[in-house]
Design a protein around this motif. Sequence first.
Motif, PDB file in Angstrom:
ATOM      1  N   ARG A 146      -9.185  -9.382  -0.051  1.00  0.00           N
ATOM      2  CA  ARG A 146      -7.980  -9.662   0.514  1.00  0.00           C
ATOM      3  C   ARG A 146      -7.423  -8.444   1.436  1.00  0.00           C
ATOM      4  O   ARG A 146      -7.665  -7.243   0.854  1.00  0.00           O
ATOM      5  CB  ARG A 146      -6.963 -10.099  -0.200  1.00  0.00           C
ATOM      6  CG  ARG A 146      -7.218 -11.495  -0.663  1.00  0.00           C
ATOM      7  CD  ARG A 146      -6.027 -12.024  -1.525  1.00  0.00           C
ATOM      8  NE  ARG A 146      -6.162 -13.322  -1.963  1.00  0.00           N
ATOM      9  CZ  ARG A 146      -6.710 -13.737  -3.183  1.00  0.00           C
ATOM     10  NH1 ARG A 146      -6.990 -12.923  -3.954  1.00  0.00           N
ATOM     11  NH2 ARG A 146      -6.938 -15.346  -3.142  1.00  0.00           N
ATOM     12  N   VAL A 147      -6.795  -8.439   2.586  1.00  0.00           N
ATOM     13  CA  VAL A 147      -6.291  -7.317   3.302  1.00  0.00           C
ATOM     14  C   VAL A 147      -4.702  -7.563   3.614  1.00  0.00           C
ATOM     15  O   VAL A 147      -4.194  -8.719   3.684  1.00  0.00           O
ATOM     16  CB  VAL A 147      -7.157  -7.051   4.625  1.00  0.00           C
ATOM     17  CG1 VAL A 147      -8.532  -6.618   4.305  1.00  0.00           C
ATOM     18  CG2 VAL A 147      -7.197  -8.685   5.423  1.00  0.00           C
ATOM     19  N   LEU A 148      -4.132  -6.648   3.527  1.00  0.00           N
ATOM     20  CA  LEU A 148      -2.720  -6.233   3.853  1.00  0.00           C
ATOM     21  C   LEU A 148      -2.632  -5.355   4.982  1.00  0.00           C
ATOM     22  O   LEU A 148      -2.991  -4.351   5.147  1.00  0.00           O
ATOM     23  CB  LEU A 148      -1.826  -5.743   2.681  1.00  0.00           C
ATOM     24  CG  LEU A 148      -0.689  -5.414   2.741  1.00  0.00           C
ATOM     25  CD1 LEU A 148       0.543  -6.752   2.943  1.00  0.00           C
ATOM     26  CD2 LEU A 148      -0.082  -4.542   1.700  1.00  0.00           C
ATOM     27  N   LEU A 149      -1.846  -5.861   6.028  1.00  0.00           N
ATOM     28  CA  LEU A 149      -1.722  -5.095   7.389  1.00  0.00           C
ATOM     29  C   LEU A 149      -0.198  -5.056   7.226  1.00  0.00           C
ATOM     30  O   LEU A 149       0.913  -5.800   7.448  1.00  0.00           O
ATOM     31  CB  LEU A 149      -2.013  -5.726   8.330  1.00  0.00           C
ATOM     32  CG  LEU A 149      -1.802  -5.319   9.878  1.00  0.00           C
ATOM     33  CD1 LEU A 149      -2.611  -3.854   9.809  1.00  0.00           C
ATOM     34  CD2 LEU A 149      -2.292  -6.116  10.887  1.00  0.00           C
ATOM     35  N   ALA A 150       0.295  -3.583   7.460  1.00  0.00           N
ATOM     36  CA  ALA A 150       1.906  -3.139   7.268  1.00  0.00           C
ATOM     37  C   ALA A 150       2.230  -3.190   8.911  1.00  0.00           C
ATOM     38  O   ALA A 150       1.956  -2.409   9.598  1.00  0.00           O
ATOM     39  CB  ALA A 150       2.119  -1.922   6.801  1.00  0.00           C
ATOM     40  N   GLU A 151       2.884  -4.405   9.332  1.00  0.00           N
ATOM     41  CA  GLU A 151       3.590  -4.426  10.596  1.00  0.00           C
ATOM     42  C   GLU A 151       4.820  -3.708  10.720  1.00  0.00           C
ATOM     43  O   GLU A 151       5.063  -3.180  12.064  1.00  0.00           O
ATOM     44  CB  GLU A 151       3.646  -5.861  11.024  1.00  0.00           C
ATOM     45  CG  GLU A 151       2.207  -6.803  10.750  1.00  0.00           C
ATOM     46  CD  GLU A 151       1.999  -7.743  11.684  1.00  0.00           C
ATOM     47  OE1 GLU A 151       2.489  -7.565  12.916  1.00  0.00           O
ATOM     48  OE2 GLU A 151       1.352  -8.776  11.402  1.00  0.00           O
ATOM     49  N   ASP A 152       5.620  -3.766   9.889  1.00  0.00           N
ATOM     50  CA  ASP A 152       7.000  -3.099  10.048  1.00  0.00           C
ATOM     51  C   ASP A 152       7.468  -2.504   8.688  1.00  0.00           C
ATOM     52  O   ASP A 152       7.890  -3.337   7.869  1.00  0.00           O
ATOM     53  CB  ASP A 152       8.116  -3.860  10.561  1.00  0.00           C
ATOM     54  CG  ASP A 152       9.352  -3.379  11.094  1.00  0.00           C
ATOM     55  OD1 ASP A 152       9.495  -2.174  10.140  1.00  0.00           O
ATOM     56  OD2 ASP A 152       9.992  -3.732  12.031  1.00  0.00           O
ATOM     57  N   LEU A 165      -2.021   0.167  13.498  1.00  0.00           N
ATOM     58  CA  LEU A 165      -1.167   0.026  12.209  1.00  0.00           C
ATOM     59  C   LEU A 165      -2.027   0.086  11.136  1.00  0.00           C
ATOM     60  O   LEU A 165      -3.290   0.249  11.059  1.00  0.00           O
ATOM     61  CB  LEU A 165      -0.723  -1.745  12.119  1.00  0.00           C
ATOM     62  CG  LEU A 165      -0.165  -2.393  13.228  1.00  0.00           C
ATOM     63  CD1 LEU A 165       0.089  -3.843  13.083  1.00  0.00           C
ATOM     64  CD2 LEU A 165       1.414  -1.581  13.376  1.00  0.00           C
ATOM     65  N   ALA A 166      -1.045   0.587   9.863  1.00  0.00           N
ATOM     66  CA  ALA A 166      -2.003   0.829   8.705  1.00  0.00           C
ATOM     67  C   ALA A 166      -2.221  -0.382   7.934  1.00  0.00           C
ATOM     68  O   ALA A 166      -1.509  -1.217   7.908  1.00  0.00           O
ATOM     69  CB  ALA A 166      -1.285   1.673   7.672  1.00  0.00           C
ATOM     70  N   GLY A 167      -3.308  -0.533   7.210  1.00  0.00           N
ATOM     71  CA  GLY A 167      -3.818  -1.700   6.351  1.00  0.00           C
ATOM     72  C   GLY A 167      -4.396  -1.254   5.140  1.00  0.00           C
ATOM     73  O   GLY A 167      -4.932   0.144   4.890  1.00  0.00           O
ATOM     74  N   LEU A 168      -4.771  -2.287   4.318  1.00  0.00           N
ATOM     75  CA  LEU A 168      -5.327  -1.900   2.815  1.00  0.00           C
ATOM     76  C   LEU A 168      -6.145  -3.119   2.594  1.00  0.00           C
ATOM     77  O   LEU A 168      -5.665  -4.279   2.701  1.00  0.00           O
ATOM     78  CB  LEU A 168      -4.288  -1.910   1.977  1.00  0.00           C
ATOM     79  CG  LEU A 168      -4.592  -1.338   0.407  1.00  0.00           C
ATOM     80  CD1 LEU A 168      -5.174   0.236   0.528  1.00  0.00           C
ATOM     81  CD2 LEU A 168      -3.336  -1.374  -0.643  1.00  0.00           C
ATOM     82  N   GLN A 169      -7.319  -2.793   2.077  1.00  0.00           N
ATOM     83  CA  GLN A 169      -8.334  -3.911   1.715  1.00  0.00           C
ATOM     84  C   GLN A 169      -8.351  -3.919   0.203  1.00  0.00           C
ATOM     85  O   GLN A 169      -8.617  -2.840  -0.503  1.00  0.00           O
ATOM     86  CB  GLN A 169      -9.639  -3.784   2.282  1.00  0.00           C
ATOM     87  CG  GLN A 169     -10.624  -4.901   1.685  1.00  0.00           C
ATOM     88  CD  GLN A 169     -12.136  -4.795   2.392  1.00  0.00           C
ATOM     89  OE1 GLN A 169     -12.569  -3.763   2.237  1.00  0.00           O
ATOM     90  NE2 GLN A 169     -12.631  -5.757   2.632  1.00  0.00           N
TER      91      GLN A 169
END
Length: 66
Positions: A30-36, A21-25
Amino acid sequence: MSADSRTFPRAFLFHHRAGTLAGLQLPSGRVLLAEDVDYGFATVAPTTEDLLKGYPGARIEWPGAC
């Protein structure tokens, strides 16, 4: 942490047993993980360490990191 990582968000790849999956710090850590991406489902955590706690065996890959 370098000056660039404090100023700009950093992209990462999150590898776990179901795929990648793609993510962003964010600069705050804080981190955001794009699940769908089609439905807008995401996981948010205060740190990468906290994100990894919820996914046993997962790892984070920082593109461009040697």
